[in-house]
Motif scaffolding. Structure first.
Motif, PDB file in Angstrom:
ATOM      1  N   SER A   1       1.574  18.511 -17.923  1.00 39.50           N
ATOM      2  CA  SER A   1       0.441  19.306 -18.411  1.00 39.50           C
ATOM      3  C   SER A   1       0.792  20.779 -18.432  1.00 39.50           C
ATOM      4  N   ASN A   2       1.450  21.258 -17.393  1.00 37.93           N
ATOM      5  CA  ASN A   2       1.846  22.672 -17.348  1.00 37.93           C
ATOM      6  C   ASN A   2       2.827  22.998 -18.464  1.00 37.93           C
ATOM      7  N   GLU A   3       3.741  22.077 -18.743  1.00 44.92           N
ATOM      8  CA  GLU A   3       4.711  22.305 -19.805  1.00 44.92           C
ATOM      9  C   GLU A   3       4.029  22.353 -21.176  1.00 44.92           C
ATOM     10  N   LEU A   4       3.036  21.474 -21.391  1.00 45.38           N
ATOM     11  CA  LEU A   4       2.292  21.512 -22.651  1.00 45.38           C
ATOM     12  C   LEU A   4       1.507  22.795 -22.796  1.00 45.38           C
TER      13      LEU A   4
ATOM     14  N   LYS B   1       0.829  -1.213   0.000  1.00 42.22           N
ATOM     15  CA  LYS B   1       0.000   0.000   0.000  1.00 42.22           C
ATOM     16  C   LYS B   1       0.855   1.251   0.000  1.00 42.22           C
ATOM     17  N   ALA B   2       1.947   1.226   0.764  1.00 46.92           N
ATOM     18  CA  ALA B   2       2.824   2.395   0.811  1.00 46.92           C
ATOM     19  C   ALA B   2       3.464   2.656  -0.553  1.00 46.92           C
ATOM     20  N   MET B   3       3.899   1.595  -1.222  1.00 49.46           N
ATOM     21  CA  MET B   3       4.537   1.781  -2.518  1.00 49.46           C
ATOM     22  C   MET B   3       3.533   2.212  -3.577  1.00 49.46           C
ATOM     23  N   GLU B   4       2.327   1.661  -3.545  1.00 49.02           N
ATOM     24  CA  GLU B   4       1.300   2.075  -4.510  1.00 49.02           C
ATOM     25  C   GLU B   4       0.945   3.546  -4.329  1.00 49.02           C
ATOM     26  N   LYS B   5       0.848   3.994  -3.075  1.00 55.61           N
ATOM     27  CA  LYS B   5       0.572   5.412  -2.825  1.00 55.61           C
ATOM     28  C   LYS B   5       1.740   6.271  -3.281  1.00 55.61           C
ATOM     29  N   PHE B   6       2.948   5.812  -3.026  1.00 49.79           N
ATOM     30  CA  PHE B   6       4.148   6.530  -3.461  1.00 49.79           C
ATOM     31  C   PHE B   6       4.173   6.643  -4.980  1.00 49.79           C
ATOM     32  N   ARG B   7       3.825   5.563  -5.668  1.00 54.26           N
ATOM     33  CA  ARG B   7       3.785   5.579  -7.132  1.00 54.26           C
ATOM     34  C   ARG B   7       2.716   6.545  -7.637  1.00 54.26           C
ATOM     35  N   ASP B   8       1.535   6.544  -7.010  1.00 54.05           N
ATOM     36  CA  ASP B   8       0.468   7.459  -7.415  1.00 54.05           C
ATOM     37  C   ASP B   8       0.882   8.915  -7.211  1.00 54.05           C
ATOM     38  N   ASP B   9       1.557   9.196  -6.110  1.00 55.04           N
ATOM     39  CA  ASP B   9       2.003  10.575  -5.857  1.00 55.04           C
ATOM     40  C   ASP B   9       3.005  11.024  -6.913  1.00 55.04           C
ATOM     41  N   ILE B  10       3.935  10.140  -7.277  1.00 60.55           N
ATOM     42  CA  ILE B  10       4.909  10.474  -8.314  1.00 60.55           C
ATOM     43  C   ILE B  10       4.198  10.698  -9.649  1.00 60.55           C
ATOM     44  N   ALA B  11       3.279   9.782  -9.998  1.00 60.74           N
ATOM     45  CA  ALA B  11       2.582   9.884 -11.282  1.00 60.74           C
ATOM     46  C   ALA B  11       1.756  11.165 -11.358  1.00 60.74           C
ATOM     47  N   THR B  12       1.118  11.537 -10.252  1.00 59.03           N
ATOM     48  CA  THR B  12       0.308  12.768 -10.232  1.00 59.03           C
ATOM     49  C   THR B  12       1.187  13.998 -10.410  1.00 59.03           C
ATOM     50  N   ALA B  13       2.298  14.058  -9.682  1.00 54.39           N
ATOM     51  CA  ALA B  13       3.207  15.202  -9.811  1.00 54.39           C
ATOM     52  C   ALA B  13       3.818  15.263 -11.201  1.00 54.39           C
ATOM     53  N   MET B  14       4.123  14.111 -11.755  1.00 57.70           N
ATOM     54  CA  MET B  14       4.681  14.028 -13.102  1.00 57.70           C
ATOM     55  C   MET B  14       3.691  14.572 -14.136  1.00 57.70           C
ATOM     56  N   TRP B  15       2.432  14.143 -14.003  1.00 59.32           N
ATOM     57  CA  TRP B  15       1.395  14.565 -14.942  1.00 59.32           C
ATOM     58  C   TRP B  15       1.129  16.060 -14.836  1.00 59.32           C
ATOM     59  N   LEU B  16       1.167  16.600 -13.617  1.00 61.01           N
ATOM     60  CA  LEU B  16       0.961  18.036 -13.427  1.00 61.01           C
ATOM     61  C   LEU B  16       2.078  18.821 -14.093  1.00 61.01           C
ATOM     62  N   GLN B  17       3.314  18.391 -13.907  1.00 60.08           N
ATOM     63  CA  GLN B  17       4.436  19.072 -14.562  1.00 60.08           C
ATOM     64  C   GLN B  17       4.311  18.979 -16.077  1.00 60.08           C
TER      65      GLN B  17
END
Length: 377
Positions: free
Chosen positions: A368-371, A350-366
């Motif tokens: 999207s902003n760049e696009l 559960k900790a790793m899945e949450k960690f992965r989701d947090d990374i993916a969300t921050a990645m997608w935000l960066q």
């Protein structure tokens, strides 16, 4: 008849082949036979003299012993072939091979070390790219298993057959992002699943990860701390996206794409290792303990060569071959495994899945902003 010749006479067996190659100062010939340049060869000789018991003997100097071993592992040559090439008897070839193998196992202890958690080798690849930093700043490298042909008699062959029917041993390895091995754990049968091999390495303290750090792994492993795996069921195609200028559709696809491009280091290092040492593409007829020692020796040689040579032609060859193959990255499973990965639902997962989701969300935000910024311009 052939059996009546003076097979061990000095007229037939004179040796001296290695010294002739070294004295010619022909860079290509030295590289072709020994998989390293002459200065690296001499540094390796000096290391073995200083740190091991390997020495020259009557009629066979240390350079020739080292050259015999390197020729066999780099060409995948039999000891009969080496006997003809070096003008030495088969007993001499066998003795030289065994002596150098024992010495290179000591080299393995010097060369294969877990990375410094504060400044891991190859970290500049993450630090210098906005695609990876700061998302993977605590990543130490990548892990995976590879299958190496294993010579076994009929009684022991069954557990060594992988899902393709080949007799192999499953070798777990970890590498840094500058393509150097940081852990090598051979010896498991080819039918064993990667997660089982990894768990055994952890249980035996052959592989350890400092708190707060993690490694990248493919979807054949369980998403459990400290191993970061891609999202399942999300396909990603590195080459096709590049050629067609396709863009990721959501955070999971973006994460898988960047995870794959970074984790690809472990696939490349296996390609470089097997390209440099052709012995891994054959069933070399040694007992199993010696087969494991050959893995230790060749991975140590790989690190030694990369530390002392700026350019690696085998890495360039692997990059060209990888592009020519055009293989799609697919996180539906792990190559060479015979069982589905275990599904463990616990606090670590559960900790790793949450960690992965947090990374993916921050990645997608960066992303999207760049696009949006580019479209505004």
């Amino acid at each position: 008849m052939y059996g009546q010749t003076n097979a061990k006479g000095n007229i037939i067996y004179g040796g001296g082949r290695v010294q002739k190659i070294l004295k010619q100062n022909h860079e290509g010939r030295v590289l072709n036979n020994f998989r390293m340049l002459k200065p690296t060869f001499l540094k390796l000789r000096d290391f073995l003299v200083e740190h091991t018991l390997l020495r020259g003997s009557r009629g066979v100097d240390i350079e020739e012993k080292l050259g015999i071993f390197l020729h066999i592992v780099s060409k995948g040559a039999s000891q009969c072939d080496a006997s003809e090439f070096f003008d030495r008897s088969k007993s001499t070839i066998s003795a030289c091979f065994n002596q150098v193998l024992r010495a290179l196992v000591i080299l393995h202890a010097h060369e294969i070390k877990l990375p410094d958690p504060d400044n891991p080798a190859g970290f500049h690849r993450i630090q210098q790219s906005k695609k990876y930093f700061p998302f993977f700043r605590d990543c130490l490298g990548a892990i995976d298993g590879t299958h190496i042909y294993s010579y076994q008699n009929a009684e022991k062959a069954i557990p060594f057959r992988n899902r393709k029917g080949d007799k192999t041993q499953n070798v777990l390895a970890a590498c840094t992002f500058d393509l150097q091995f940081s852990c090598v754990f051979p010896g498991w049968e080819g039918s064993a699943h990667d997660t089982r091999v990894l768990q055994d390495a952890l249980d035996k303290n052959a592989f350890s990860i400092p708190p707060g750090k993690f490694y990248l792994a493919d979807a054949g492993y369980t998403c459990r701390w400290p191993f970061l795996v891609p999202y399942r069921g999300v396909r990603y195609h590195l080459r096709e996206q590049t050629l067609a200028n396709l863009k990721p559709k959501d955070k999971a696809e973006l994460f898988n794409l960047r995870h794959s491009s970074l984790r690809n280091a472990i696939e490349r290092i296996f390609g470089v290792l097997k390209g440099r040492f052709k012995i891994f593409n054959t069933y070399f007829p040694y007992d199993f303990s010696k087969q494991k020692h050959v893995v230790f020796a060749c991975t140590a040689l790989h690190n030694f060569i990369r530390r002392h040579e700026a350019d690696d032609i085998f890495e360039l060859a692997e990059e060209r071959a990888e592009w020519a193959r055009g293989e799609n990255e697919d996180n539906g499973g792990s190559e060479g495994t015979s069982d589905p990965p275990t599904t463990v639902v616990d606090e670590g997962s559960k900790a790793m899945e949450k960690f992965r989701d947090d990374i993916a969300t921050a990645m997608w935000l960066q992303y999207s902003n760049e696009l949006a910024r580019r479209m505004a311009v």
